[in-house]
Design a protein around this motif. Structure first.
Motif, PDB file in Angstrom:
ATOM      1  N   PHE A  19       0.827  -1.210   0.000  1.00 15.57           N
ATOM      2  CA  PHE A  19       0.000   0.000   0.000  1.00 15.57           C
ATOM      3  C   PHE A  19       0.861   1.259   0.000  1.00 15.57           C
ATOM      4  O   PHE A  19       0.636   2.185  -0.793  1.00 15.57           O
ATOM      5  N   LEU A  20       1.847   1.296   0.881  1.00 11.13           N
ATOM      6  CA  LEU A  20       2.683   2.490   0.988  1.00 11.13           C
ATOM      7  C   LEU A  20       3.551   2.680  -0.249  1.00 11.13           C
ATOM      8  O   LEU A  20       3.799   3.817  -0.676  1.00 11.13           O
ATOM      9  N   GLU A  21       4.030   1.591  -0.830  1.00  6.49           N
ATOM     10  CA  GLU A  21       4.833   1.714  -2.045  1.00  6.49           C
ATOM     11  C   GLU A  21       3.990   2.235  -3.208  1.00  6.49           C
ATOM     12  O   GLU A  21       4.473   2.987  -4.058  1.00  6.49           O
ATOM     13  N   GLU A  22       2.714   1.854  -3.252  1.00  7.86           N
ATOM     14  CA  GLU A  22       1.817   2.404  -4.269  1.00  7.86           C
ATOM     15  C   GLU A  22       1.606   3.901  -4.068  1.00  7.86           C
ATOM     16  O   GLU A  22       1.322   4.624  -5.026  1.00  7.86           O
ATOM     17  N   GLU A  23       1.775   4.349  -2.837  1.00  2.34           N
ATOM     18  CA  GLU A  23       1.635   5.781  -2.542  1.00  2.34           C
ATOM     19  C   GLU A  23       2.940   6.545  -2.746  1.00  2.34           C
ATOM     20  O   GLU A  23       3.010   7.740  -2.478  1.00  2.34           O
ATOM     21  N   GLY A  24       3.983   5.845  -3.195  1.00  3.88           N
ATOM     22  CA  GLY A  24       5.230   6.513  -3.538  1.00  3.88           C
ATOM     23  C   GLY A  24       6.322   6.445  -2.491  1.00  3.88           C
ATOM     24  O   GLY A  24       7.385   7.036  -2.677  1.00  3.88           O
ATOM     25  N   PHE A  25       6.097   5.724  -1.386  1.00  2.77           N
ATOM     26  CA  PHE A  25       7.118   5.607  -0.358  1.00  2.77           C
ATOM     27  C   PHE A  25       8.059   4.442  -0.659  1.00  2.77           C
ATOM     28  O   PHE A  25       7.683   3.486  -1.344  1.00  2.77           O
ATOM     29  N   ILE A  26       9.269   4.529  -0.132  1.00  4.30           N
ATOM     30  CA  ILE A  26      10.234   3.429  -0.201  1.00  4.30           C
ATOM     31  C   ILE A  26      10.213   2.742   1.159  1.00  4.30           C
ATOM     32  O   ILE A  26      10.564   3.352   2.173  1.00  4.30           O
ATOM     33  N   ASP A  96       5.968   9.827  18.073  1.00  4.21           N
ATOM     34  CA  ASP A  96       5.299  11.027  17.571  1.00  4.21           C
ATOM     35  C   ASP A  96       3.814  10.789  17.333  1.00  4.21           C
ATOM     36  O   ASP A  96       3.032  11.731  17.286  1.00  4.21           O
ATOM     37  N   ASP A  97       3.436   9.520  17.183  1.00  2.00           N
ATOM     38  CA  ASP A  97       2.022   9.184  16.994  1.00  2.00           C
ATOM     39  C   ASP A  97       1.809   7.742  17.419  1.00  2.00           C
ATOM     40  O   ASP A  97       2.768   6.961  17.523  1.00  2.00           O
ATOM     41  N   TYR A  98       0.539   7.375  17.657  1.00  5.35           N
ATOM     42  CA  TYR A  98       0.209   6.058  18.190  1.00  5.35           C
ATOM     43  C   TYR A  98      -1.097   5.628  17.533  1.00  5.35           C
ATOM     44  O   TYR A  98      -2.134   6.254  17.729  1.00  5.35           O
ATOM     45  N   LEU A  99      -1.033   4.576  16.720  1.00  6.01           N
ATOM     46  CA  LEU A  99      -2.195   4.123  15.964  1.00  6.01           C
ATOM     47  C   LEU A  99      -2.617   2.738  16.445  1.00  6.01           C
ATOM     48  O   LEU A  99      -1.832   1.799  16.422  1.00  6.01           O
ATOM     49  N   LYS A 100      -3.855   2.651  16.896  1.00  2.00           N
ATOM     50  CA  LYS A 100      -4.340   1.397  17.468  1.00  2.00           C
ATOM     51  C   LYS A 100      -4.834   0.452  16.376  1.00  2.00           C
ATOM     52  O   LYS A 100      -5.543   0.849  15.461  1.00  2.00           O
ATOM     53  N   LYS A 101      -4.439  -0.824  16.497  1.00  3.43           N
ATOM     54  CA  LYS A 101      -4.914  -1.857  15.589  1.00  3.43           C
ATOM     55  C   LYS A 101      -6.308  -2.323  16.014  1.00  3.43           C
ATOM     56  O   LYS A 101      -6.587  -2.375  17.214  1.00  3.43           O
ATOM     57  N   PRO A 102      -7.144  -2.714  15.071  1.00  3.36           N
ATOM     58  CA  PRO A 102      -6.966  -2.607  13.611  1.00  3.36           C
ATOM     59  C   PRO A 102      -7.217  -1.177  13.148  1.00  3.36           C
ATOM     60  O   PRO A 102      -7.953  -0.425  13.785  1.00  3.36           O
ATOM     61  N   PHE A 103      -6.597  -0.810  12.032  1.00  5.01           N
ATOM     62  CA  PHE A 103      -6.773   0.538  11.514  1.00  5.01           C
ATOM     63  C   PHE A 103      -6.971   0.474   9.998  1.00  5.01           C
ATOM     64  O   PHE A 103      -6.607  -0.502   9.346  1.00  5.01           O
ATOM     65  N   GLU A 104      -7.562   1.515   9.460  1.00  2.27           N
ATOM     66  CA  GLU A 104      -7.747   1.617   8.014  1.00  2.27           C
ATOM     67  C   GLU A 104      -6.438   2.073   7.361  1.00  2.27           C
ATOM     68  O   GLU A 104      -5.698   2.890   7.919  1.00  2.27           O
ATOM     69  N   LEU A 105      -6.168   1.583   6.181  1.00  3.10           N
ATOM     70  CA  LEU A 105      -4.953   1.970   5.472  1.00  3.10           C
ATOM     71  C   LEU A 105      -4.903   3.480   5.234  1.00  3.10           C
ATOM     72  O   LEU A 105      -3.852   4.103   5.365  1.00  3.10           O
ATOM     73  N   GLN A 106      -6.031   4.057   4.895  1.00  7.12           N
ATOM     74  CA  GLN A 106      -6.064   5.500   4.640  1.00  7.12           C
ATOM     75  C   GLN A 106      -5.758   6.291   5.904  1.00  7.12           C
ATOM     76  O   GLN A 106      -5.151   7.355   5.836  1.00  7.12           O
ATOM     77  N   GLU A 107      -6.188   5.772   7.060  1.00  9.05           N
ATOM     78  CA  GLU A 107      -5.874   6.483   8.302  1.00  9.05           C
ATOM     79  C   GLU A 107      -4.370   6.483   8.537  1.00  9.05           C
ATOM     80  O   GLU A 107      -3.797   7.512   8.929  1.00  9.05           O
ATOM     81  N   LEU A 108      -3.719   5.368   8.284  1.00  6.36           N
ATOM     82  CA  LEU A 108      -2.260   5.328   8.417  1.00  6.36           C
ATOM     83  C   LEU A 108      -1.615   6.335   7.478  1.00  6.36           C
ATOM     84  O   LEU A 108      -0.690   7.057   7.868  1.00  6.36           O
ATOM     85  N   LEU A 109      -2.102   6.399   6.251  1.00  4.21           N
ATOM     86  CA  LEU A 109      -1.546   7.338   5.279  1.00  4.21           C
ATOM     87  C   LEU A 109      -1.721   8.777   5.740  1.00  4.21           C
ATOM     88  O   LEU A 109      -0.802   9.594   5.628  1.00  4.21           O
ATOM     89  N   PHE A 110      -2.905   9.111   6.281  1.00  2.63           N
ATOM     90  CA  PHE A 110      -3.144  10.472   6.774  1.00  2.63           C
ATOM     91  C   PHE A 110      -2.164  10.811   7.895  1.00  2.63           C
ATOM     92  O   PHE A 110      -1.616  11.912   7.945  1.00  2.63           O
ATOM     93  N   ARG A 111      -1.961   9.853   8.804  1.00  6.81           N
ATOM     94  CA  ARG A 111      -1.041  10.086   9.922  1.00  6.81           C
ATOM     95  C   ARG A 111       0.390  10.310   9.419  1.00  6.81           C
ATOM     96  O   ARG A 111       1.103  11.178   9.909  1.00  6.81           O
ATOM     97  N   ILE A 112       0.809   9.500   8.454  1.00  7.08           N
ATOM     98  CA  ILE A 112       2.162   9.623   7.908  1.00  7.08           C
ATOM     99  C   ILE A 112       2.361  10.988   7.260  1.00  7.08           C
ATOM    100  O   ILE A 112       3.345  11.690   7.522  1.00  7.08           O
TER     101      ILE A 112
END
Length: 218
Positions: A19-26, A96-112
């Motif tokens: 997912f993250l690589e599709e968003e352009g991250f390495i 710097d941030d704390y994301l509770k599982k389970p989470f949506e992929l888009q929420e992770l992207l917003f946080r990043i």
């Protein structure tokens, strides 16, 4: 942007990495804390995403050790440990941030994106290198013993990327991409010249060479 992702669930790790690589991250994925530490020794990253319950020392202890070593790379915990005590521990050790599982992929992207935007926004143009030397990035100026020294563009960009990855190896490829850009000519001889100049300005001991890899600002 380069991300180190620590997660011992292989299926989840693969899903997040794709997912993250599709968003352009390495993304560099690791599955235990020992592998994470090895990666951090040899490479620099713009962001850490860390699970807590992993083989070896847990994510909390891992980040605590990194912060004590003055490695300040932004970090997000992703974990099913979601009590208020766990949340408190996560921030106390330097998250710097704390994301509770389970989470949506888009929420992770917003946080990043929010975290990286905040991290790379210049909030204080003056960086204190030691008690006698400061670096003003916007003015491209070093102030040493009350004397002002104007850096050229390449020296300024090079010093910035080294400082922003303090105590981590910044590879030759990262330096050339950041300072020169892929579409411009660069060579190792010119890089060595700029490194030599910076060492003369701030002290040879502050920029260490890692053979065939890059440089570390200490």
């Amino acid at each position: 942007m380069k991300i180190l992702y620590l997660e011992d669930d292989y299926d989840l790790s693969e899903t997040i990495e794709e997912f993250l690589e599709e968003e352009g991250f390495i993304v560099t994925s690791v599955y235990n804390s020992d592998s994470a530490l090895k990666q951090l020794f040899h490479n620099s990253f713009d962001l850490l995403i860390l699970d807590v319950q992993v083989p070896g020392i847990d994510g909390f202890e891992l980040l605590k050790e990194l912060r004590e070593a003055d490695i300040l790379t932004p970090a997000i915990f992703t974990t099913s440990r979601n009590s208020i005590e766990d949340l408190s521990t996560g921030y106390e050790v330097g998250a710097d941030d704390y994301l509770k599982k389970p989470f949506e992929l888009q929420e992770l992207l917003f946080r990043i994106k929010a975290l990286l935007k905040r991290e790379y926004k210049v909030q204080n143009e003056t960086i204190q290198i030691d008690t006698h030397i400061t670096f003003n990035y916007n003015l491209q100026t070093l102030i040493t013993h009350e004397k002002s020294l104007k850096l050229n563009n390449k020296e300024s960009e090079l010093l910035k990327i080294l400082i922003s990855h303090k105590n981590q190896c910044v590879t030759f490829d990262q330096i050339f991409e950041y300072v020169w850009g892929f579409d411009k000519e660069h060579n190792e001889a010119s890089l060595r010249t700029y490194i030599k100049n910076l060492r003369k300005y701030i002290g040879k001991e502050r920029i260490k060479s890692i053979k065939k890899q890059g440089y570390i600002f200490v």
